[in-house]
Write a protein that holds these residues in place. Structure first.
Motif, PDB file in Angstrom:
ATOM      1  N   ILE A  88       6.043   5.649   8.311  1.00  0.00           N
ATOM      2  CA  ILE A  88       7.264   4.919   7.963  1.00  0.00           C
ATOM      3  C   ILE A  88       6.960   3.803   6.967  1.00  0.00           C
ATOM      4  O   ILE A  88       7.690   3.595   5.994  1.00  0.00           O
ATOM      5  N   GLN A  89       5.861   3.069   7.229  1.00  0.00           N
ATOM      6  CA  GLN A  89       5.475   1.996   6.323  1.00  0.00           C
ATOM      7  C   GLN A  89       5.187   2.532   4.925  1.00  0.00           C
ATOM      8  O   GLN A  89       5.570   1.933   3.918  1.00  0.00           O
ATOM      9  N   LYS A  90       4.503   3.686   4.861  1.00  0.00           N
ATOM     10  CA  LYS A  90       4.179   4.272   3.560  1.00  0.00           C
ATOM     11  C   LYS A  90       5.441   4.751   2.854  1.00  0.00           C
ATOM     12  O   LYS A  90       5.592   4.576   1.637  1.00  0.00           O
ATOM     13  N   TRP A  91       6.349   5.356   3.607  1.00  0.00           N
ATOM     14  CA  TRP A  91       7.596   5.860   3.027  1.00  0.00           C
ATOM     15  C   TRP A  91       8.406   4.721   2.413  1.00  0.00           C
ATOM     16  O   TRP A  91       9.008   4.870   1.356  1.00  0.00           O
ATOM     17  N   ARG A  92       8.388   3.564   3.074  1.00  0.00           N
ATOM     18  CA  ARG A  92       9.200   2.423   2.627  1.00  0.00           C
ATOM     19  C   ARG A  92       8.430   1.493   1.682  1.00  0.00           C
ATOM     20  O   ARG A  92       8.979   0.483   1.242  1.00  0.00           O
ATOM     21  N   GLU A  93       7.203   1.827   1.380  1.00  0.00           N
ATOM     22  CA  GLU A  93       6.358   0.948   0.575  1.00  0.00           C
ATOM     23  C   GLU A  93       6.963   0.740  -0.807  1.00  0.00           C
ATOM     24  O   GLU A  93       7.353   1.694  -1.474  1.00  0.00           O
ATOM     25  N   PRO A  94       7.041  -0.509  -1.262  1.00  0.00           N
ATOM     26  CA  PRO A  94       7.614  -0.768  -2.590  1.00  0.00           C
ATOM     27  C   PRO A  94       6.697  -0.280  -3.701  1.00  0.00           C
ATOM     28  O   PRO A  94       5.482  -0.169  -3.525  1.00  0.00           O
ATOM     29  N   VAL A  95       7.285   0.003  -4.833  1.00  0.00           N
ATOM     30  CA  VAL A  95       6.488   0.425  -5.994  1.00  0.00           C
ATOM     31  C   VAL A  95       5.760  -0.782  -6.556  1.00  0.00           C
ATOM     32  O   VAL A  95       6.106  -1.933  -6.292  1.00  0.00           O
ATOM     33  N   LEU A  96       4.705  -0.517  -7.322  1.00  0.00           N
ATOM     34  CA  LEU A  96       3.922  -1.602  -7.891  1.00  0.00           C
ATOM     35  C   LEU A  96       3.596  -1.284  -9.336  1.00  0.00           C
ATOM     36  O   LEU A  96       3.616  -0.130  -9.759  1.00  0.00           O
ATOM     37  N   ALA A  97       3.286  -2.322 -10.072  1.00  0.00           N
ATOM     38  CA  ALA A  97       2.830  -2.131 -11.438  1.00  0.00           C
ATOM     39  C   ALA A  97       1.408  -1.598 -11.399  1.00  0.00           C
ATOM     40  O   ALA A  97       0.548  -2.173 -10.745  1.00  0.00           O
ATOM     41  N   VAL A  98       1.158  -0.472 -12.065  1.00  0.00           N
ATOM     42  CA  VAL A  98      -0.165   0.132 -12.037  1.00  0.00           C
ATOM     43  C   VAL A  98      -1.058  -0.612 -13.012  1.00  0.00           C
ATOM     44  O   VAL A  98      -0.970  -0.446 -14.223  1.00  0.00           O
ATOM     45  N   ASP A  99      -1.930  -1.422 -12.456  1.00  0.00           N
ATOM     46  CA  ASP A  99      -2.830  -2.236 -13.262  1.00  0.00           C
ATOM     47  C   ASP A  99      -4.142  -2.354 -12.520  1.00  0.00           C
ATOM     48  O   ASP A  99      -4.185  -2.851 -11.399  1.00  0.00           O
ATOM     49  N   GLU A 100      -5.227  -1.862 -13.099  1.00  0.00           N
ATOM     50  CA  GLU A 100      -6.515  -1.851 -12.413  1.00  0.00           C
ATOM     51  C   GLU A 100      -7.001  -3.251 -12.074  1.00  0.00           C
ATOM     52  O   GLU A 100      -7.822  -3.435 -11.188  1.00  0.00           O
ATOM     53  N   ASN A 101      -6.489  -4.268 -12.792  1.00  0.00           N
ATOM     54  CA  ASN A 101      -6.929  -5.625 -12.528  1.00  0.00           C
ATOM     55  C   ASN A 101      -6.013  -6.361 -11.547  1.00  0.00           C
ATOM     56  O   ASN A 101      -6.270  -7.499 -11.194  1.00  0.00           O
TER      57      ASN A 101
END
Length: 206
Positions: A88-101
């Motif tokens: 459930i936590q993974k399903w609801r996880e917010p998106v993030l900016a993909v940045d290696e740093n």
């Protein structure tokens, strides 16, 4: 333990670790979100949980757990509930900016203990180890060193396999450049956690 016997055990250890399970799902989920390096705390946490199972069986307590329907059932349903919660936590996880740093929004300590609990609450591992160890124990030799050898082999192999899973999963980072793709990936892994929970719920001792 002879070299031939150990090599046979090594093959069994590799096949065990390669087989999909909650630990593999946890590792791939972290690999996709954080990359290989930031997945290391979770991988080490899995090994703590696995090591606890090994010590449990080696000390003879695993047989007690496996022989007690009540204890095994309690542990099983704790594991089921935890995997569903992770899903459930993974399903609801917010998106993030993909940045290696970019720093992950979950601490390494949290990753470590979440992963450890995944393996600790898996009674299939206890029952499996109880069935596996006697097949390779030499009755005439001291059992302690043999159990240490087998336990160390299992953990080292699992570490390498989980690193491989994390590496493969991390390659998906390049495709997670849009919020839509990230939501799809989060829901995929959320569904896999719940699937692992269903598989654990359906587990019955032979």
């Amino acid at each position: 333990m002879t070299l031939t016997l150990w090599l046979t055990f090594l093959i069994a250890a590799v096949l065990i670790s390669l087989s999909p399970g909650a630990g593999a799902v946890n590792t791939m989920s972290n690999g996709v979100r954080f990359g290989v390096k930031r997945s290391l705390p979770a991988i080490l946490g899995l090994q703590l949980g696995y090591g606890a199972q090994i010590v449990l069986v080696g000390a003879g307590l695993g047989a007690l757990v496996a022989s007690s329907a009540t204890l095994l059932t309690v542990i099983k349903w704790i594991g089921v509930a935890y995997l569903i919660w992770l899903g459930i936590q993974k399903w609801r996880e917010p998106v993030l900016a993909v940045d290696e740093n970019e720093e992950p929004d979950i601490s390494p300590r949290r990753q470590f203990w979440d992963a450890a609990l995944v393996n600790v609450t898996n009674p299939k591992a206890t029952v499996f180890l109880i069935a596996l160890f006697p097949q390779f124990l030499v009755a005439e030799a001291p059992h302690g060193p043999q159990l240490v050898t087998m336990g160390t082999t299992l953990i080292l192999v699992d570490c390498l396999v989980m690193l491989g899973y994390a590496l493969l999963a991390s390659q998906l980072l390049r495709f997670m450049t849009t919020p839509r793709r990230q939501r799809q990936m989060n829901r995929l892994f959320g569904g896999l956690f719940v699937t692992a929970a269903v598989a654990l719920a359906s587990f019955k001792r032979a």
